[in-house]
Design a protein around this motif. Sequence first.
Motif, PDB file in Angstrom:
ATOM      1  N   LYS A 169      72.187 -16.934  -6.731  1.00 21.27           N
ATOM      2  CA  LYS A 169      71.149 -15.951  -7.025  1.00 21.27           C
ATOM      3  C   LYS A 169      70.440 -15.508  -5.740  1.00 21.27           C
ATOM      4  N   GLN A 170      70.165 -16.460  -4.861  1.00 19.90           N
ATOM      5  CA  GLN A 170      69.525 -16.123  -3.595  1.00 19.90           C
ATOM      6  C   GLN A 170      70.418 -15.216  -2.763  1.00 19.90           C
ATOM      7  N   TYR A 171      71.708 -15.477  -2.799  1.00 17.77           N
ATOM      8  CA  TYR A 171      72.671 -14.662  -2.050  1.00 17.77           C
ATOM      9  C   TYR A 171      72.687 -13.222  -2.555  1.00 17.77           C
ATOM     10  N   VAL A 172      72.710 -13.053  -3.882  1.00 17.62           N
ATOM     11  CA  VAL A 172      72.705 -11.713  -4.461  1.00 17.62           C
ATOM     12  C   VAL A 172      71.429 -10.974  -4.083  1.00 17.62           C
ATOM     13  N   ALA A 173      70.299 -11.667  -4.165  1.00 14.83           N
ATOM     14  CA  ALA A 173      69.031 -11.042  -3.800  1.00 14.83           C
ATOM     15  C   ALA A 173      69.023 -10.651  -2.328  1.00 14.83           C
ATOM     16  N   ARG A 174      69.610 -11.500  -1.491  1.00 18.78           N
ATOM     17  CA  ARG A 174      69.660 -11.208  -0.055  1.00 18.78           C
ATOM     18  C   ARG A 174      70.513  -9.983   0.231  1.00 18.78           C
ATOM     19  N   LEU A 175      71.648  -9.893  -0.446  1.00 15.38           N
ATOM     20  CA  LEU A 175      72.518  -8.743  -0.265  1.00 15.38           C
ATOM     21  C   LEU A 175      71.809  -7.452  -0.685  1.00 15.38           C
ATOM     22  N   LYS A 176      71.069  -7.523  -1.783  1.00 10.08           N
ATOM     23  CA  LYS A 176      70.319  -6.345  -2.203  1.00 10.08           C
ATOM     24  C   LYS A 176      69.299  -5.933  -1.171  1.00 10.08           C
ATOM     25  N   GLY A 177      68.642  -6.934  -0.574  1.00  8.02           N
ATOM     26  CA  GLY A 177      67.654  -6.622   0.459  1.00  8.02           C
ATOM     27  C   GLY A 177      68.268  -5.980   1.673  1.00  8.02           C
ATOM     28  N   VAL A 178      69.438  -6.491   2.087  1.00  6.36           N
ATOM     29  CA  VAL A 178      70.132  -5.894   3.230  1.00  6.36           C
ATOM     30  C   VAL A 178      70.600  -4.498   2.923  1.00  6.36           C
ATOM     31  N   HIS A 189      58.207  -8.757   1.235  1.00  6.55           N
ATOM     32  CA  HIS A 189      58.442  -9.537   2.448  1.00  6.55           C
ATOM     33  C   HIS A 189      59.674  -9.073   3.221  1.00  6.55           C
ATOM     34  N   LEU A 190      60.319  -8.003   2.744  1.00 11.47           N
ATOM     35  CA  LEU A 190      61.533  -7.513   3.391  1.00 11.47           C
ATOM     36  C   LEU A 190      61.288  -6.151   4.050  1.00 11.47           C
ATOM     37  N   PRO A 191      62.135  -5.786   5.050  1.00 10.89           N
ATOM     38  CA  PRO A 191      62.020  -4.465   5.670  1.00 10.89           C
ATOM     39  C   PRO A 191      62.234  -3.358   4.648  1.00 10.89           C
ATOM     40  N   PRO A 192      61.590  -2.192   4.855  1.00  7.55           N
ATOM     41  CA  PRO A 192      60.712  -1.878   5.990  1.00  7.55           C
ATOM     42  C   PRO A 192      59.242  -2.145   5.724  1.00  7.55           C
ATOM     43  N   LYS A 208      57.075   4.133   0.901  1.00 10.12           N
ATOM     44  CA  LYS A 208      57.291   5.005  -0.244  1.00 10.12           C
ATOM     45  C   LYS A 208      57.807   4.189  -1.426  1.00 10.12           C
ATOM     46  N   PRO A 209      57.499   4.605  -2.662  1.00 11.71           N
ATOM     47  CA  PRO A 209      57.939   3.870  -3.848  1.00 11.71           C
ATOM     48  C   PRO A 209      59.457   3.678  -3.856  1.00 11.71           C
ATOM     49  N   GLY A 210      59.875   2.449  -4.107  1.00  9.94           N
ATOM     50  CA  GLY A 210      61.295   2.152  -4.187  1.00  9.94           C
ATOM     51  C   GLY A 210      61.957   1.811  -2.871  1.00  9.94           C
TER      52      GLY A 210
END
Length: 395
Positions: A384-393, A265-268, A257-259
Amino acid sequence: SLHCSGFPRRTNDTTRLIITALLGVIFGFFIGVSFPSDSLSKINFPSGFRSRYDSASIDARRSNTGEPENRESYNIPKIYVPTNPRGAESLPPGIVEAETDLYLRRLWGEPSEDLKKKPKYLVSFTVGWNQRHNIDAAVRKFSDEFTIVLFHYDGRATEWDVFEWSKTAIHISVKRQTKWWYAKRFLHPDVIASYEYIFIWDEDLGVEHFNADKYIHLVKKHGLEISQPGLEPNNGLTWQMTKRRGDREVHKDTEEKPGWCSDPHLPPCAAFVEIMAPVFSRKAWRCVWHMIQNDLVHGWGLDFALRRCVEPAHEKIGVVDSQWIVHQVIPSLGSQGKSENGKAPWEGVRARCKSEWSMFQERLLRADKAYFLSSTSRSATADKQYVARLKGVKN
């Protein structure tokens, strides 16, 4: 004149000499009997004599008793091998068995002849007696290349012997526990290190369209470290990622679903399988096992974090479409709960599942933050990678 000749005197001297010798022999005999045999070792003989005596004594004792030589009785140099497993540094590496297995052994015969065949894979089901026919059908889909492990949450383990295959399966029975509780305690990576792939499955899966040997072939062909069979798309609620596609062998990504996906490349949308029927490679399972929390027994939220155990996750996690299953959605474990505050047993179980999801995500975020903040050498790029990773989690 006889007296003066000395003959009688010589006779008396001889008699005294003989009597003295006999008394000495008798005295020596009693002295020898009174000494314990092991006290001889305390006498300071010359070194050459002592070594000859020890060798003769040991050889004589061994020949008389038939006992093998006990090398532990000798003094050996102190051993310290820092590369040995923790706690085993004082052992010579040649005697260290760092891993074990679940192969059944006989009580007789030669150990080398115990196993006619060593299964390459392991499948575990967490089961109750009410689902015996479903499990029987599922187990028959797995060849003798698989070790079967049943975790019994209802305490009814011995009754499964009505099935012939059950007599060679591993049965572990602890009441009212979940499959992740069992997996954490009985499927340690060093216990199941002899298996290439580990299936950790629920009991309510229809397997009419599934063949385990063909599944393993496809997993190896497509390089999947973490996988699951596709799910029948018209049966129950499921994620888009895990729905079976009829036009391919395997898929590794999808559109949700959108959003819902901050990154394709990240779940789901990728790097994702559900916890109902996951399959892990030996290497991936070693990582996943360490991530399972002792007190979070339902495993909710774990599927979103599996990607941390393989790299690149969007290439090594996928769904096998051509070998698919049906989720029958039988809430049997819910009946093992306890009714509290007027709520049905399954309601309490469901509530804990949801709370565990939040708790796991919070612990993971805290662990991430603690790790990155403890490093003083992080670059701006790493930030920056850390912030992006946290957002993905978080998503």
